[in-house]
Design an enzyme around this catalytic site. Structure first.
Site, short mmCIF file in Angstrom:
data_model
loop_
_atom_site.label_atom_id
_atom_site.label_comp_id
_atom_site.label_asym_id
_atom_site.label_seq_id
_atom_site.Cartn_x
_atom_site.Cartn_y
_atom_site.Cartn_z
CE1 TYR A 142 6.75 -16.31 28.87
CE2 TYR A 142 6.62 -14.28 27.60
CZ TYR A 142 7.14 -15.54 27.79
OH TYR A 142 8.04 -16.03 26.89
CE LYS A 193 11.34 -29.32 35.65
NZ LYS A 193 11.93 -30.66 35.41
CG ASP A 226 12.99 -32.10 32.13
OD1 ASP A 226 11.85 -32.58 32.07
OD2 ASP A 226 13.80 -32.39 33.05
CG ASP A 250 9.37 -17.95 24.43
OD1 ASP A 250 9.21 -17.64 23.23
OD2 ASP A 250 10.30 -17.49 25.14
CG ASP A 254 12.75 -19.79 19.67
OD1 ASP A 254 11.62 -19.35 19.39
OD2 ASP A 254 13.78 -19.07 19.68
C1 IPM Z 1 7.73 -14.86 21.26
C2 IPM Z 1 8.71 -13.88 21.87
C3 IPM Z 1 8.03 -13.10 22.99
C4 IPM Z 1 7.69 -14.08 24.10
C5 IPM Z 1 8.81 -11.91 23.57
C6 IPM Z 1 9.27 -10.96 22.51
C7 IPM Z 1 7.97 -11.18 24.58
O1 IPM Z 1 9.86 -14.53 22.28
O2 IPM Z 1 6.65 -14.44 20.84
O3 IPM Z 1 8.06 -16.04 21.15
O4 IPM Z 1 8.55 -14.42 24.94
O5 IPM Z 1 6.53 -14.52 24.13
MN MN Z 2 9.97 -16.60 21.64
#
Ligand code: IPM
Ligand code: MN
Ligand code: NAD
Length: 368
Positions: A142, A193, A226, A250, A254
């Site tokens: 990042y 990884k 993975d 990240d 999700d």
């Molecule tokens: C998160 C989001 C952010 C990230 C983006 C919006 C920069 O996806 O907080 O999970 O990738 O960290």
């Molecule tokens: Mn995110």
């Protein structure tokens, strides 16, 4: 009564919709006499671009630094697709994380009993799930330099992102994971990884050493990132704390979100180092600005309200109030109140505001 300074940064899309519900809940805690909550509100993301040409003003950054905690909604959306990369909405959030030193991102994935059927996995795989993803938040790909697109002599363009980690960055996030595990089920899975990336080799090495030297009482497993993604959908309850880098964290969070029923359920805390007994902190839902449902009173505010519960716990030391809010969320869901994302077929969904009201009704109800 103790007094707390809170900066609200609602942002874009559903950000302001869910932030409004957290504000209602915070106001209720104020009325209930739990503390004096002084709130200020400022713009961030696309909203700040529209007003000031940048996604985070120096003034807003100053307010964030002076606050006891920041409550952040979400940023971004198609309206700002064409703005220069350096001042895109997401850059405002990344600057906040970096400049406040918020290296530790805690993303708890809890499957509430009433929502086991709302997950995309079979209920028996997720029932009772209580997982903590600890994501490194201020390093890795990042922020690594160079980060650029250059045009080559033959006219092709070449994009470069750089993954960088130092020993110190890995040690401090791993220590957060081990300390958390000791208060939970005492197990850490470290995902990287090392089979492909030098940063993975260093990550595994540093975590192994720190564990041997200071945390040998905690169970430690190394898992390739993975494989970890696969394991999360195969048998998520095998994990207690998962510690990983910025990008893998990240993505894995999700994935973990869907185990709980919806991305609209996952709160987070982003914490800095402890200095003189306090630490900088920002609380935000894991989800984004959800342009597809923005403005429809359809967003689930529970990720944002859960983030407020984390603020009560981690920044204000109000663990009774946090427990009470968590219990109100559990009871609201048990009572059948559902926003559209967790409603399933044939169930009447309520709007964002109604979900916030339902939480406040449960907070007011005498303790069960
Ligand atoms: C998160 C989001 C952010 C990230 C983006 C919006 C920069 O996806 O907080 O999970 O990738 O960290
Ligand atoms: Mn995110
Ligand atoms: P998203 O998280 O905004 O949405 C993904 C899907 O989940 C959508 O279908 C959305 O409707 C649904 N969803 C998300 N939150 C929900 C909620 N509270 N209730 C019900 N449904 C919900 O991700 P995206 O669509 O990939 O990204 C949209 C924008 O948000 C992009 O600009 C992205 O950069 C930004 N984003 C910001 C943050 C943040 O501010 N922390 C996080 C992620 C994405």
């Amino acid at each position: 009564m103790a007094s707390y300074k809170i900066l609200l940064l609602p942002g874009d899309g559903i950000g302001p919709e869910v932030a409004h519900e957290a504000e209602k809940v915070l106001a209720w805690f104020g009325r209930a006499g739990l503390g004096t909550f002084e709130t200020e509100t400022d713009l961030v993301g696309g909203a700040a671009i529209d007003a000031h040409g940048v996604p985070l003003t120096e003034a807003a950054l100053g307010l964030a630094k002076a606050a006891d905690a920041v409550l952040f909604g979400a940023v971004g959306g198609p309206k700002w697709a064409g703005v220069p990369y350096a001042v895109r909405p997401e850059a405002g959030l990344l600057r906040l994380r970096k400049d406040l030193g918020l290296f530790a991102n805690l993303r708890p994935a809890i499957c509430y009993p009433a929502l086991a059927a709302a997950s995309s996995l079979k209920p028996e795989l997720v029932e009772g799930l209580d997982l903590m993803i600890v994501r490194e938040l201020t390093g890795g790909v990042y922020f690594g330099e160079p980060k650029e697109i250059v045009t080559l002599e033959d006219g092709q363009r070449r994009a470069v992102d750089t993954q960088i980690y130092t020993t110190g960055e890995i040690e401090r996030i791993a220590a957060v994971a081990f300390d958390l595990a000791r208060k939970r089920r005492n197990k850490v899975a470290s995902a990287e990884k090392h089979n492909v990336m030098k940063s993975g080799v260093l990550w595994k090495d540093v975590v192994t050493r720190l564990h041997a030297e200071h945390y040998a009482d905690v169970g430690l497993e190394h898992v390739l990132a993975d494989n970890c993604a696969m394991q999360l959908v195969r048998n998520p309850k095998q994990y207690d704390v998962v510690v990983t880098d910025n990008l893998f964290g990240d993505i894995l969070s999700d994935v973990a979100a869907m185990l709980t029923g919806s991305l609209g359920m996952l709160p987070s805390a982003s914490l800095g180092a402890v200095e003189n007994g306090t630490r900088r902190a920002l609380y935000e839902p894991v989800h984004g600005s959800a342009p597809d449902i923005a403005g429809q009173n359809a967003a689930n505010p529970l990720a944002m309200i859960g983030s407020l519960a984390m603020a009560l716990r981690y920044s204000f030391g109000l663990s009774d109030a946090a427990d009470r809010l968590d219990a109100a969320i559990t009871r609201t869901l048990a009572g059948g109140t559902r926003t559209r994302d967790i409603a399933g077929t044939g169930v009447n969904a309520v709007g964002t505001g109604e979900m916030g009201d339902a939480i406040i009704r449960e907070l007011e109800a005498p303790a069960h």
